[in-house]
Design an enzyme around this catalytic site. Structure first.
Site, mmCIF file in Angstrom:
data_model
loop_
_atom_site.group_PDB
_atom_site.id
_atom_site.type_symbol
_atom_site.label_atom_id
_atom_site.label_comp_id
_atom_site.label_asym_id
_atom_site.label_seq_id
_atom_site.Cartn_x
_atom_site.Cartn_y
_atom_site.Cartn_z
ATOM 1 N N PRO A 384 0.811 -1.231 0.000
ATOM 2 C CA PRO A 384 0.000 0.000 0.000
ATOM 3 C C PRO A 384 0.844 1.282 0.000
ATOM 4 O O PRO A 384 1.909 1.321 0.607
ATOM 5 C CB PRO A 384 -0.825 -0.110 1.281
ATOM 6 C CG PRO A 384 -0.167 -1.161 2.092
ATOM 7 C CD PRO A 384 0.522 -2.085 1.152
ATOM 8 N N ASN A 385 0.332 2.248 -0.710
ATOM 9 C CA ASN A 385 0.878 3.609 -0.789
ATOM 10 C C ASN A 385 2.156 3.724 -1.606
ATOM 11 O O ASN A 385 2.646 4.831 -1.820
ATOM 12 C CB ASN A 385 1.085 4.206 0.622
ATOM 13 C CG ASN A 385 -0.227 4.245 1.384
ATOM 14 O OD1 ASN A 385 -1.225 4.739 0.858
ATOM 15 N ND2 ASN A 385 -0.255 3.693 2.585
ATOM 16 N N ARG A 392 4.748 11.227 -1.870
ATOM 17 C CA ARG A 392 4.468 11.006 -0.457
ATOM 18 C C ARG A 392 5.759 11.101 0.357
ATOM 19 O O ARG A 392 6.732 10.415 0.072
ATOM 20 C CB ARG A 392 3.870 9.600 -0.344
ATOM 21 C CG ARG A 392 3.801 9.012 1.010
ATOM 22 C CD ARG A 392 3.537 7.512 0.884
ATOM 23 N NE ARG A 392 3.565 6.876 2.169
ATOM 24 C CZ ARG A 392 4.090 5.679 2.411
ATOM 25 N NH1 ARG A 392 4.617 4.997 1.419
ATOM 26 N NH2 ARG A 392 4.070 5.185 3.615
ATOM 27 N N TYR A 397 11.039 8.846 1.610
ATOM 28 C CA TYR A 397 10.997 7.796 0.591
ATOM 29 C C TYR A 397 11.687 8.193 -0.721
ATOM 30 O O TYR A 397 11.751 7.399 -1.651
ATOM 31 C CB TYR A 397 9.534 7.414 0.290
ATOM 32 C CG TYR A 397 8.832 6.821 1.501
ATOM 33 C CD1 TYR A 397 9.146 5.533 1.932
ATOM 34 C CD2 TYR A 397 7.868 7.544 2.204
ATOM 35 C CE1 TYR A 397 8.520 4.989 3.050
ATOM 36 C CE2 TYR A 397 7.235 7.009 3.311
ATOM 37 C CZ TYR A 397 7.567 5.745 3.736
ATOM 38 O OH TYR A 397 6.950 5.193 4.819
ATOM 39 N N ASN A 448 8.316 -5.703 -1.067
ATOM 40 C CA ASN A 448 8.219 -4.517 -0.231
ATOM 41 C C ASN A 448 6.741 -4.354 0.079
ATOM 42 O O ASN A 448 6.033 -3.663 -0.635
ATOM 43 C CB ASN A 448 8.773 -3.295 -0.970
ATOM 44 C CG ASN A 448 8.709 -2.038 -0.099
ATOM 45 O OD1 ASN A 448 8.050 -2.058 0.956
ATOM 46 N ND2 ASN A 448 9.370 -0.973 -0.524
ATOM 47 N N ALA A 451 3.249 -1.088 4.659
ATOM 48 C CA ALA A 451 2.771 -1.238 6.036
ATOM 49 C C ALA A 451 2.327 -2.664 6.366
ATOM 50 O O ALA A 451 2.296 -3.042 7.544
ATOM 51 C CB ALA A 451 1.620 -0.256 6.281
ATOM 52 N N GLU A 472 13.484 -9.176 1.288
ATOM 53 C CA GLU A 472 12.637 -8.083 1.785
ATOM 54 C C GLU A 472 13.344 -6.760 1.510
ATOM 55 O O GLU A 472 14.540 -6.641 1.756
ATOM 56 C CB GLU A 472 12.433 -8.289 3.304
ATOM 57 C CG GLU A 472 11.592 -7.226 3.985
ATOM 58 C CD GLU A 472 11.515 -7.468 5.513
ATOM 59 O OE1 GLU A 472 12.243 -8.361 6.019
ATOM 60 O OE2 GLU A 472 10.745 -6.753 6.175
ATOM 61 N N HIS A 474 13.062 -2.396 1.879
ATOM 62 C CA HIS A 474 12.395 -1.157 2.305
ATOM 63 C C HIS A 474 13.250 0.019 1.879
ATOM 64 O O HIS A 474 14.476 -0.026 2.017
ATOM 65 C CB HIS A 474 12.215 -1.137 3.836
ATOM 66 C CG HIS A 474 11.398 -2.279 4.330
ATOM 67 N ND1 HIS A 474 10.041 -2.359 4.146
ATOM 68 C CD2 HIS A 474 11.759 -3.424 4.966
ATOM 69 C CE1 HIS A 474 9.600 -3.498 4.650
ATOM 70 N NE2 HIS A 474 10.619 -4.171 5.156
ATOM 71 N N ARG A 481 12.766 4.441 12.680
ATOM 72 C CA ARG A 481 11.519 5.229 12.656
ATOM 73 C C ARG A 481 10.624 4.835 13.822
ATOM 74 O O ARG A 481 11.107 4.266 14.801
ATOM 75 C CB ARG A 481 10.835 5.035 11.301
ATOM 76 C CG ARG A 481 11.739 5.513 10.151
ATOM 77 C CD ARG A 481 11.111 5.284 8.808
ATOM 78 N NE ARG A 481 9.866 6.018 8.691
ATOM 79 C CZ ARG A 481 8.938 5.761 7.763
ATOM 80 N NH1 ARG A 481 9.164 4.782 6.883
ATOM 81 N NH2 ARG A 481 7.829 6.464 7.717
#
Ligand code: NAD
Ligand code: ZN
Length: 526
Positions: A384-385, A392, A397, A448, A451, A472, A474, A481
């Site tokens: 998502p996103n 964003r 990012y 990736n 969330a 994985e 990110h 964070r």
């Protein structure tokens, strides 16, 4: 001579196959009609006429038949209203009676057109099919489907009208161009894949290129292919169920024909490509064991086919117009293995789209691309996103969009010789579905999940069920964070985690996957 029968609601069709030339057809007609001599309209095309019409007409006269002839131009374009009209004009102005007969002497184009004309003239007169192509003998002339094309779709206008007999004089095949022999064999291969067992084993051994078969082997395969069709049509004449199986390879096959303009690619060639698509989808949806699917692909790829240029969009448009649609959903014929076909409406649109992309790629290059080993496949799944990347929180990012990242991924995949699919979704269920497809399609994963990394047990479980090596990725470093980002539910299932490196992390992930796959030999072409 081999002889068998097809019994349908409209009676019995005699099917005969003999190692004879065109004269034999006239002799068989004489036997069929006994003392009676109906008038015969011979419909044929210029190619067949050039080689075989004279012999047929002489023999018909010898047997006391009175004949007229209609010789059309060769090619799919002749399955038209104009040619239908010409055939009907010839019958009407020649005062053909209800008990006269049409003899269709040619390939599938001629039998479809002439059979259709016979079905509507005087509400239906008798017709005899004398097919002169491999495709005609094994398929088009059997089963009573007749018709012409419409701009909106192939065979859209037609009827069921069983011929009284199908007479196959196999020596006429000697003049058939190699390309037509090869293409016609697609329907034999289809029949063997449907029938399975010994038929499939013999075909598998003989190879996919029919021009390498002897005349005797070809004749025996035509006979067996024709029997598969007769058995299926005998059980389901009107295609209310099982007959639909005969459409194996024809969904993408017809789409390819329509998308490229009828006649560009021969029907049988399109069916060969369509069979490859059916195997591809059978593998992707999990019906067909991946190793078996790869073997089948390699086998099918050995038949020489011309390259065809089309686009996934054109194929998708053509699929939408398909007659096999029921309540808006396409019915697919897929395989669990040779001899184990099944009908399903449950192929996800995404899978169809991917298959269209794959098919365009292999069809474009024709034979050459089909001989190399298959590439290892990597699925990149974004959660998502990530579609908002670049807009964003760019300070976290970065400024690259999702498209930019996809571009970088493709570039890295190319360097490692990977075939790559990149997908992004905002929906958890979709992410799970994509992982489940990936389970069958991919050799490795780059994930990736956004969330979902921290929240989704469903994604974690779907990943566990893939048994695939996964990396994985990110863009940011989650551990620097908020605390809720410190937990990853998928890390322990992945070979490595690459985080905090922005887009460069993807190239790193590809390299790690490449090393791992090389070390273990996973996904090496069979
Ligand atoms: N009715 C059905 O159930 C059914 C099933 C499958 C296919 N079809 C239809 O069949 C058509 C394709 O049939 P086809 O592949 O036979 O194509 P075709 O009729 O166009 O024949 C192929 C080519 O071979 C030539 N030819 C035919 N016999 C020859 C011979 N003995 N010697 C030399 N040249 C010869 C023809 O002139 C033509 O150029 C398509 O329209 C397809 O829709 C119908
Ligand atoms: Zn066909």
């Amino acid at each position: 001579m081999d002889s068998f029968e097809l019994t349908t609601s409209s009676g019995v069709t005699l099917i005969r196959l003999a190692d004879e030339g065109a004269e034999w057809i006239a002799r068989e007609l004489a036997v069929l009609f006994g003392a009676r001599r109906p008038r015969v309209l011979v419909v044929t095309d210029e190619h067949v006429a050039l080689h075989h019409l004279e012999a047929l007409l002489v023999a018909l006269r010898t047997e006391d038949f009175v004949c007229a002839r209609l010789v059309i131009a060769p090619g799919e374009a002749q399955k038209s209203f104009a040619r239908l009209r010409e055939a009907l004009d010839t019958l009407a102005t020649g005062s053909f009676a209800r008990d006269d007969v049409v003899l269709a002497f040619g390939g599938g184009v001629v039998t479809d057109l002439a059979g259709f004309a016979a079905s509507v003239y005087r509400r239906g007169i008798e017709w005899i099919a004398a097919p002169t192509t491999v495709l005609g003998m094994v398929d088009a002339a059997i089963g009573g489907k007749t018709g012409i094309n419409h701009e909106a779709g192939k065979n859209l206008i037609g009827s069921f009208h069983q011929p009284r007999a199908v007479l196959c004089a196999t020596r006429v095949l000697a003049t058939l161009p190699e390309r037509e022999v090869r293409a016609g064999a697609a329907e034999i291969v289809k029949g063997a894949l449907l029938g399975g067992g010994e038929f499939w084993r013999d075909i598998e051994q003989a190879g996919a290129d029919a021009t390498t078969w002897s005349a005797e082997i070809l004749r025996s395969f035509i006979l067996r292919g024709a029997r598969v069709k007769v058995e299926i049509v005998g059980r389901d004449e009107r295609e209310s169920g099982e007959r639909a199986l005969l459409n194996l390879g024809h969904t993408f096959g017809h789409a390819l024909e329509q998308a490229t303009g009828y006649g560009t690619v021969a029907h049988g060639e399109a069916v060969f490509y369509g069979l490859r698509a059916a195997v591809w989808l059978s593998r992707l949806t999990g019906a067909l064991d991946p190793m078996r699917a790869d073997e089948l692909q390699a086998w099918l790829a050995r038949c020489e086919l011309p390259g065809v240029a089309t686009t996934p969009d054109a194929l998708s448009d053509a699929l939408r117009a398909d007659k096999k649609t029921v309540e808006g959903k396409l019915r697919w014929i897929l395989l669990r293995g040779p001899g184990e076909p099944f009908i399903t409406a449950g192929v996800p649109g995404e899978a169809v789209r991917d298959c269209a992309e794959w098919l365009c790629a292999i069809a474009q290059t024709g034979r050459s691309a089909r001989h190399g080993p298959r590439k290892r496949r990597v699925l990149v799944l974004h959660g998502p996103n990530l579609n908002l990347l670049g807009e964003r929180e760019p300070e976290i990012y970065g400024r690259m969009s999702h498209d930019d990242i996809a571009h970088e991924c493709r570039e890295a995949a190319r360097q490692h010789g990977f075939e790559v699919l990149i997908r992004q979704t905002n929906h958890e269920g979709d992410y799970v579905d994509l992982l489940q497809w990936g389970r069958r399609w991919a050799d490795g994963l780059i994930l990736n999940p956004g969330a979902f990394t921290h929240t989704s047990v469903a994604v974690r479980d779907a990943l566990a069920a893939t048994y695939l090596p996964a990396i994985e990725v990110h863009l940011s470093e989650p551990r620097q964070r908020e605390e809720f980002r410190h937990v990853s539910l998928i890390s322990e299932l992945c070979r490595a985690t690459v985080s905090g490196r922005g887009v460069a992390g993807y190239a790193d992930a590809m390299a790690r996957l490449s090393n791992f796959l090389s070390e273990t030999g996973v996904g090496v072409a069979r």
